[in-house]
Motif scaffolding. Structure first.
Motif, PDB file in Angstrom:
ATOM      1  N   UNK A   1      10.607 -24.684 -19.338  1.00  0.00           N
ATOM      2  CA  UNK A   1      11.881 -23.975 -19.534  1.00  0.00           C
ATOM      3  C   UNK A   1      12.477 -23.682 -18.164  1.00  0.00           C
ATOM      4  N   UNK A   2      13.607 -24.301 -17.818  1.00  0.00           N
ATOM      5  CA  UNK A   2      14.203 -24.067 -16.494  1.00  0.00           C
ATOM      6  C   UNK A   2      14.663 -22.619 -16.336  1.00  0.00           C
ATOM      7  N   UNK A   3      14.516 -22.094 -15.124  1.00  0.00           N
ATOM      8  CA  UNK A   3      15.050 -20.769 -14.824  1.00  0.00           C
ATOM      9  C   UNK A   3      16.549 -20.903 -14.528  1.00  0.00           C
ATOM     10  N   UNK A   4      17.238 -19.811 -14.245  1.00  0.00           N
ATOM     11  CA  UNK A   4      18.689 -19.898 -14.014  1.00  0.00           C
ATOM     12  C   UNK A   4      19.083 -20.858 -12.887  1.00  0.00           C
ATOM     13  N   UNK A   5      18.167 -21.108 -11.947  1.00  0.00           N
ATOM     14  CA  UNK A   5      18.466 -22.035 -10.861  1.00  0.00           C
ATOM     15  C   UNK A   5      18.112 -23.471 -11.207  1.00  0.00           C
ATOM     16  N   UNK A   6      17.651 -23.684 -12.435  1.00  0.00           N
ATOM     17  CA  UNK A   6      17.304 -25.032 -12.862  1.00  0.00           C
ATOM     18  C   UNK A   6      15.907 -25.469 -12.471  1.00  0.00           C
ATOM     19  N   UNK A   7      15.056 -24.547 -12.046  1.00  0.00           N
ATOM     20  CA  UNK A   7      13.694 -24.875 -11.626  1.00  0.00           C
ATOM     21  C   UNK A   7      12.718 -24.724 -12.788  1.00  0.00           C
ATOM     22  N   UNK A   8      11.699 -25.579 -12.802  1.00  0.00           N
ATOM     23  CA  UNK A   8      10.667 -25.529 -13.840  1.00  0.00           C
ATOM     24  C   UNK A   8       9.320 -25.321 -13.168  1.00  0.00           C
ATOM     25  N   UNK A   9       8.531 -24.379 -13.680  1.00  0.00           N
ATOM     26  CA  UNK A   9       7.189 -24.149 -13.157  1.00  0.00           C
ATOM     27  C   UNK A   9       6.211 -25.103 -13.813  1.00  0.00           C
ATOM     28  N   UNK A  10       5.346 -25.715 -12.977  1.00  0.00           N
ATOM     29  CA  UNK A  10       4.343 -26.662 -13.460  1.00  0.00           C
ATOM     30  C   UNK A  10       2.984 -26.281 -12.888  1.00  0.00           C
ATOM     31  N   UNK A  11       1.957 -26.404 -13.705  1.00  0.00           N
ATOM     32  CA  UNK A  11       0.586 -26.188 -13.260  1.00  0.00           C
ATOM     33  C   UNK A  11      -0.166 -27.505 -13.419  1.00  0.00           C
ATOM     34  N   UNK A  12      -0.674 -28.053 -12.323  1.00  0.00           N
ATOM     35  CA  UNK A  12      -1.388 -29.323 -12.348  1.00  0.00           C
ATOM     36  C   UNK A  12      -2.859 -29.066 -12.042  1.00  0.00           C
ATOM     37  N   UNK A  13      -3.730 -29.566 -12.903  1.00  0.00           N
ATOM     38  CA  UNK A  13      -5.160 -29.321 -12.780  1.00  0.00           C
ATOM     39  C   UNK A  13      -5.872 -30.532 -12.195  1.00  0.00           C
ATOM     40  N   UNK A  14      -6.966 -30.253 -11.489  1.00  0.00           N
ATOM     41  CA  UNK A  14      -7.770 -31.283 -10.845  1.00  0.00           C
ATOM     42  C   UNK A  14      -9.234 -30.968 -11.112  1.00  0.00           C
ATOM     43  N   UNK A  15      -9.939 -31.954 -11.645  1.00  0.00           N
ATOM     44  CA  UNK A  15     -11.337 -31.749 -11.984  1.00  0.00           C
ATOM     45  C   UNK A  15     -12.090 -33.059 -11.831  1.00  0.00           C
ATOM     46  N   UNK A  16     -13.393 -32.971 -12.001  1.00  0.00           N
ATOM     47  CA  UNK A  16     -14.246 -34.144 -11.875  1.00  0.00           C
ATOM     48  C   UNK A  16     -13.878 -35.181 -12.922  1.00  0.00           C
ATOM     49  N   UNK A  17     -13.688 -36.419 -12.468  1.00  0.00           N
ATOM     50  CA  UNK A  17     -13.294 -37.471 -13.386  1.00  0.00           C
ATOM     51  C   UNK A  17     -14.429 -37.929 -14.277  1.00  0.00           C
ATOM     52  N   UNK A  18     -14.083 -38.672 -15.302  1.00  0.00           N
ATOM     53  CA  UNK A  18     -15.081 -39.241 -16.194  1.00  0.00           C
ATOM     54  C   UNK A  18     -15.662 -40.510 -15.575  1.00  0.00           C
ATOM     55  N   UNK A  19     -16.844 -40.918 -16.035  1.00  0.00           N
ATOM     56  CA  UNK A  19     -17.474 -42.131 -15.534  1.00  0.00           C
ATOM     57  C   UNK A  19     -16.539 -43.322 -15.768  1.00  0.00           C
ATOM     58  N   UNK A  20     -16.459 -44.281 -14.835  1.00  0.00           N
ATOM     59  CA  UNK A  20     -17.242 -44.372 -13.583  1.00  0.00           C
ATOM     60  C   UNK A  20     -16.556 -43.712 -12.397  1.00  0.00           C
ATOM     61  N   UNK A  21     -15.564 -42.848 -12.617  1.00  0.00           N
ATOM     62  CA  UNK A  21     -14.806 -42.249 -11.535  1.00  0.00           C
ATOM     63  C   UNK A  21     -15.196 -40.790 -11.346  1.00  0.00           C
ATOM     64  N   UNK A  22     -16.512 -40.516 -11.384  1.00  0.00           N
ATOM     65  CA  UNK A  22     -16.983 -39.130 -11.394  1.00  0.00           C
ATOM     66  C   UNK A  22     -16.620 -38.345 -10.138  1.00  0.00           C
ATOM     67  N   UNK A  23     -16.411 -39.043  -9.023  1.00  0.00           N
ATOM     68  CA  UNK A  23     -16.150 -38.342  -7.769  1.00  0.00           C
ATOM     69  C   UNK A  23     -14.671 -38.068  -7.554  1.00  0.00           C
ATOM     70  N   UNK A  24     -13.868 -38.314  -8.557  1.00  0.00           N
ATOM     71  CA  UNK A  24     -12.418 -38.203  -8.412  1.00  0.00           C
ATOM     72  C   UNK A  24     -11.944 -36.774  -8.637  1.00  0.00           C
ATOM     73  N   UNK A  25     -11.237 -36.235  -7.663  1.00  0.00           N
ATOM     74  CA  UNK A  25     -10.541 -34.946  -7.818  1.00  0.00           C
ATOM     75  C   UNK A  25      -9.067 -35.063  -7.448  1.00  0.00           C
ATOM     76  N   UNK A  26      -8.625 -36.241  -7.118  1.00  0.00           N
ATOM     77  CA  UNK A  26      -7.219 -36.434  -6.802  1.00  0.00           C
ATOM     78  C   UNK A  26      -6.840 -36.397  -5.337  1.00  0.00           C
ATOM     79  N   UNK A  27      -7.806 -36.154  -4.441  1.00  0.00           N
ATOM     80  CA  UNK A  27      -7.492 -36.130  -3.022  1.00  0.00           C
ATOM     81  C   UNK A  27      -7.198 -37.540  -2.522  1.00  0.00           C
TER      82      UNK A  27
END
Length: 245
Positions: free
Chosen positions: A37-63
């Motif tokens: 839902x945009x605020x009056x300035x047209x901005x939208x808040x987003x929360x992006x999560x980073x966690x251990x990936x599933x096999x075979x990409x177990x070492x993935x956190x997005x870095x």
């Protein structure tokens, strides 16, 4: 004995800024924009999560492996040496410190994707493995430093930070498979500007109701970002105005 008229032309540019050394999935961005839902300035808040990936990409956190895993200008745009999965905490910390033009950070980097629209494949950027909790703290420190500079009157507003947006992992269009060479890499399709509001790690991330994880664990983190407003540049950087004539 006459009237002299002078004119000046101003050129506007966003300048050179370093991207954040972490990727965001394109589908997650689209989901946030569609459901937020945009605020009056047209901005939208987003929360992006980073966690251990599933096999075979177990070492993935997005870095991202910066600067080693970034394409070299004038050479193959897809780095072929991802096997080391380098990009240590210090490298990442340096880039985080320089986000949005806030400091020296890393060197200026070339564009990541085909700006001509010629249909070239996405450019792949090497990943960096591990959780790297210290770099989550670097994100929050960057936020705190920005707020302190604004309070001191040394900074007019929050800088826009560019984030590499990557195509989703899968076989259904428009998704692209991740490249392994033999290490993992992400296909970057564009850079998108966000305001960085907060970085949460471990238990704090799991207790934030807007951060949704698929797995339980303490080695997770979450970034609270905000889209740029209707009158803000979406390409990142600080506006620079200079007289050119």
């Amino acid at each position: 004995n006459g009237t002299v008229v002078a004119t000046a032309t101003a050129e506007w540019t966003t300048g050179n800024t370093n991207p954040a050394p972490v990727k965001i999935d394109q589908l997650k961005v689209e989901e946030c924009l569609a459901g937020g839902v945009p605020n009056p300035e047209g901005m939208v808040d987003c929360w992006f999560t980073f966690e251990k990936g599933k096999a075979p990409l177990n070492a993935d956190w997005g870095w991202l492996n910066l600067p080693e895993g970034w394409p070299v200008k004038g050479q193959d745009p897809n780095p072929m040496k991802c096997s080391t999965q380098a990009g240590g905490a210090k490298d990442l910390g340096d880039y985080i410190g320089g986000m949005g033009g806030m400091g020296a950070g890393g060197a200026a980097l070339p564009p990541l994707w085909d700006e001509t629209g010629g249909g070239n494949p996405p450019t792949y950027v090497c990943s960096a493995t591990g959780h790297k909790a210290a770099n989550v703290e670097d994100f929050q420190q960057w936020v705190d430093d920005v707020q302190a500079l604004i309070a001191q009157g040394k900074l007019a507003s929050e800088p826009v930070v560019l984030f590499p947006i990557v195509a989703c992992n899968g076989a259904v269009a428009p998704c692209h498979p991740w490249l392994t060479t033999p290490g993992m890499a992400y296909p970057v399709v564009k850079l998108q500007g966000f305001f960085v509001k907060e970085a949460l790690d471990g238990k704090a991330a799991r207790n934030e109701p807007n951060c949704h994880f698929t797995r339980k664990g303490s080695d997770v983190f979450c970034l609270h970002l905000q889209t740029t407003g209707l009158d803000d540049s979406s390409t990142g950087g600080r506006p620079i105005v200079r007289l050119v004539g």
